[in-house]
Design a protein around this motif. Structure first.
Motif, PDB file in Angstrom:
ATOM      1  N   MET A   1       0.844  -1.179   0.000  1.00  0.00           N
ATOM      2  CA  MET A   1       0.000   0.000   0.000  1.00  0.00           C
ATOM      3  C   MET A   1       0.887   1.240   0.000  1.00  0.00           C
ATOM      4  SD  MET A   1      -2.692   1.218   2.871  1.00  0.00           S
ATOM      5  CE  MET A   1      -4.304   1.229   2.195  1.00  0.00           C
ATOM      6  N   ALA A   2       0.511   2.219  -0.821  1.00  0.00           N
ATOM      7  CA  ALA A   2       1.272   3.454  -0.931  1.00  0.00           C
ATOM      8  C   ALA A   2       0.960   4.378   0.241  1.00  0.00           C
ATOM      9  CB  ALA A   2       0.953   4.153  -2.240  1.00  0.00           C
ATOM     10  N   VAL A   3       1.976   5.146   0.633  1.00  0.00           N
ATOM     11  CA  VAL A   3       1.834   6.095   1.732  1.00  0.00           C
ATOM     12  C   VAL A   3       2.268   7.468   1.233  1.00  0.00           C
ATOM     13  CG1 VAL A   3       2.630   6.708   4.035  1.00  0.00           C
ATOM     14  CG2 VAL A   3       2.301   4.310   3.442  1.00  0.00           C
ATOM     15  N   ALA A   4       1.443   8.475   1.472  1.00  0.00           N
ATOM     16  CA  ALA A   4       1.762   9.851   1.084  1.00  0.00           C
ATOM     17  C   ALA A   4       2.230  10.619   2.313  1.00  0.00           C
ATOM     18  CB  ALA A   4       0.552  10.530   0.473  1.00  0.00           C
ATOM     19  N   THR A   5       3.364  11.300   2.174  1.00  0.00           N
ATOM     20  CA  THR A   5       3.916  12.116   3.245  1.00  0.00           C
ATOM     21  C   THR A   5       3.895  13.578   2.802  1.00  0.00           C
ATOM     22  OG1 THR A   5       5.386  10.299   3.857  1.00  0.00           O
ATOM     23  CG2 THR A   5       5.929  12.474   4.717  1.00  0.00           C
ATOM     24  N   LEU A   6       3.238  14.413   3.586  1.00  0.00           N
ATOM     25  CA  LEU A   6       3.143  15.838   3.272  1.00  0.00           C
ATOM     26  C   LEU A   6       4.489  16.506   3.527  1.00  0.00           C
ATOM     27  CD1 LEU A   6       1.354  18.220   2.452  1.00  0.00           C
ATOM     28  CD2 LEU A   6       0.686  18.433   4.841  1.00  0.00           C
ATOM     29  N   LEU A   7       5.063  17.094   2.483  1.00  0.00           N
ATOM     30  CA  LEU A   7       6.382  17.711   2.588  1.00  0.00           C
ATOM     31  C   LEU A   7       6.334  19.227   2.715  1.00  0.00           C
ATOM     32  CD1 LEU A   7       8.292  15.731  -0.183  1.00  0.00           C
ATOM     33  CD2 LEU A   7       8.285  15.291   2.279  1.00  0.00           C
ATOM     34  N   ASP A   8       5.448  19.866   1.956  1.00  0.00           N
ATOM     35  CA  ASP A   8       5.466  21.323   1.872  1.00  0.00           C
ATOM     36  C   ASP A   8       4.068  21.831   1.535  1.00  0.00           C
ATOM     37  OD1 ASP A   8       6.722  23.863   1.845  1.00  0.00           O
ATOM     38  OD2 ASP A   8       6.859  23.804  -0.336  1.00  0.00           O
ATOM     39  N   THR A   9       3.759  23.041   1.993  1.00  0.00           N
ATOM     40  CA  THR A   9       2.493  23.688   1.682  1.00  0.00           C
ATOM     41  C   THR A   9       2.769  25.096   1.167  1.00  0.00           C
ATOM     42  OG1 THR A   9       1.271  22.435   3.344  1.00  0.00           O
ATOM     43  CG2 THR A   9       0.296  24.498   2.645  1.00  0.00           C
ATOM     44  N   GLN A  10       2.037  25.483   0.143  1.00  0.00           N
ATOM     45  CA  GLN A  10       2.150  26.809  -0.446  1.00  0.00           C
ATOM     46  C   GLN A  10       0.753  27.431  -0.467  1.00  0.00           C
ATOM     47  OE1 GLN A  10       2.768  27.173  -4.777  1.00  0.00           O
ATOM     48  NE2 GLN A  10       4.594  28.359  -4.250  1.00  0.00           N
ATOM     49  N   LEU A  11       0.673  28.705  -0.138  1.00  0.00           N
ATOM     50  CA  LEU A  11      -0.581  29.441  -0.157  1.00  0.00           C
ATOM     51  C   LEU A  11      -0.593  30.338  -1.389  1.00  0.00           C
ATOM     52  CD1 LEU A  11      -3.186  30.157   1.425  1.00  0.00           C
ATOM     53  CD2 LEU A  11      -1.879  31.990   2.508  1.00  0.00           C
ATOM     54  N   SER A  12      -1.655  30.242  -2.201  1.00  0.00           N
ATOM     55  CA  SER A  12      -1.790  31.057  -3.405  1.00  0.00           C
ATOM     56  C   SER A  12      -3.004  31.951  -3.268  1.00  0.00           C
ATOM     57  CB  SER A  12      -1.945  30.183  -4.644  1.00  0.00           C
ATOM     58  OG  SER A  12      -0.779  29.457  -4.892  1.00  0.00           O
ATOM     59  N   LEU A  13      -2.805  33.240  -3.478  1.00  0.00           N
ATOM     60  CA  LEU A  13      -3.896  34.196  -3.497  1.00  0.00           C
ATOM     61  C   LEU A  13      -4.090  34.636  -4.938  1.00  0.00           C
ATOM     62  CD1 LEU A  13      -2.921  34.205  -0.528  1.00  0.00           C
ATOM     63  CD2 LEU A  13      -3.549  36.593  -0.455  1.00  0.00           C
ATOM     64  N   VAL A  14      -5.316  34.564  -5.425  1.00  0.00           N
ATOM     65  CA  VAL A  14      -5.618  34.929  -6.807  1.00  0.00           C
ATOM     66  C   VAL A  14      -6.451  36.203  -6.785  1.00  0.00           C
ATOM     67  CG1 VAL A  14      -6.644  34.177  -8.971  1.00  0.00           C
ATOM     68  CG2 VAL A  14      -5.528  32.506  -7.479  1.00  0.00           C
ATOM     69  N   PHE A  15      -5.950  37.231  -7.465  1.00  0.00           N
ATOM     70  CA  PHE A  15      -6.585  38.540  -7.502  1.00  0.00           C
ATOM     71  C   PHE A  15      -7.155  38.821  -8.884  1.00  0.00           C
ATOM     72  CE2 PHE A  15      -3.361  38.792  -4.209  1.00  0.00           C
ATOM     73  CZ  PHE A  15      -4.055  39.380  -3.169  1.00  0.00           C
ATOM     74  N   ASN A  16      -8.298  39.490  -8.914  1.00  0.00           N
ATOM     75  CA  ASN A  16      -8.901  39.920 -10.170  1.00  0.00           C
ATOM     76  C   ASN A  16      -8.300  41.269 -10.532  1.00  0.00           C
ATOM     77  OD1 ASN A  16     -10.625  41.076 -12.148  1.00  0.00           O
ATOM     78  ND2 ASN A  16     -12.243  39.685 -11.528  1.00  0.00           N
ATOM     79  N   MET A  17      -7.693  41.335 -11.711  1.00  0.00           N
ATOM     80  CA  MET A  17      -7.006  42.543 -12.156  1.00  0.00           C
ATOM     81  C   MET A  17      -7.820  43.338 -13.181  1.00  0.00           C
ATOM     82  SD  MET A  17      -4.337  42.249 -10.331  1.00  0.00           S
ATOM     83  CE  MET A  17      -3.220  43.469 -10.967  1.00  0.00           C
ATOM     84  N   GLY A  18      -9.071  42.931 -13.401  1.00  0.00           N
ATOM     85  CA  GLY A  18      -9.913  43.623 -14.374  1.00  0.00           C
ATOM     86  C   GLY A  18     -10.233  42.707 -15.541  1.00  0.00           C
ATOM     87  N   VAL A  19     -10.524  43.306 -16.679  1.00  0.00           N
ATOM     88  CA  VAL A  19     -10.866  42.539 -17.875  1.00  0.00           C
ATOM     89  C   VAL A  19      -9.977  42.953 -19.039  1.00  0.00           C
ATOM     90  CG1 VAL A  19     -13.258  42.112 -17.213  1.00  0.00           C
ATOM     91  CG2 VAL A  19     -12.698  44.168 -18.466  1.00  0.00           C
ATOM     92  N   ASP A  20      -9.792  42.014 -19.981  1.00  0.00           N
ATOM     93  CA  ASP A  20      -9.001  42.325 -21.170  1.00  0.00           C
ATOM     94  C   ASP A  20      -9.901  42.911 -22.261  1.00  0.00           C
ATOM     95  OD1 ASP A  20     -10.356  40.169 -22.240  1.00  0.00           O
ATOM     96  OD2 ASP A  20      -8.610  38.857 -22.371  1.00  0.00           O
ATOM     97  N   GLU A  21      -9.331  43.115 -23.441  1.00  0.00           N
ATOM     98  CA  GLU A  21     -10.085  43.732 -24.540  1.00  0.00           C
ATOM     99  C   GLU A  21     -11.229  42.852 -25.047  1.00  0.00           C
ATOM    100  OE1 GLU A  21      -6.583  41.487 -25.989  1.00  0.00           O
ATOM    101  OE2 GLU A  21      -6.751  43.182 -24.657  1.00  0.00           O
ATOM    102  N   ASN A  22     -11.197  41.562 -24.705  1.00  0.00           N
ATOM    103  CA  ASN A  22     -12.267  40.642 -25.104  1.00  0.00           C
ATOM    104  C   ASN A  22     -13.310  40.451 -24.015  1.00  0.00           C
ATOM    105  OD1 ASN A  22     -11.020  40.152 -27.624  1.00  0.00           O
ATOM    106  ND2 ASN A  22      -9.665  38.649 -26.679  1.00  0.00           N
TER     107      ASN A  22
END
Length: 72
Positions: free
Chosen positions: A1-22
């Motif tokens: 059976m496979a075992v997963a070990t948590l090594l690292d965590t990253q936090l990503s914040l996604v911001f809305n920068m507006g809209v493009d020409e389309n």
């Protein structure tokens, strides 16, 4: 059976920068490393909201990116 070990965590914040020409939304992602792997979703959201309050852009969503090592 496979075992997963948590090594690292990253936090990503996604911001809305507006809209493009389309008329499509433009997003910008800011990544934060060295996040405690034991952090709960509530703690990550609280940290993300605190960081977002310092930004001029609108926070669209928050992601947690985990890196796991899988061993047999």
């Amino acid at each position: 059976m496979a075992v997963a070990t948590l090594l690292d965590t990253q936090l990503s914040l996604v911001f809305n920068m507006g809209v493009d020409e389309n008329g499509k939304d433009i997003y910008k992602r800011k990544n934060y490393n060295n996040v405690k792997t034991s952090a709960t979703p509530d703690q990550l959201l609280q940290a993300a909201q605190a960081i977002a309050s310092l930004q001029t852009e609108t926070l669209t969503f928050v992601e947690r990116n985990d890196t796991n090592q899988i061993d047999a």
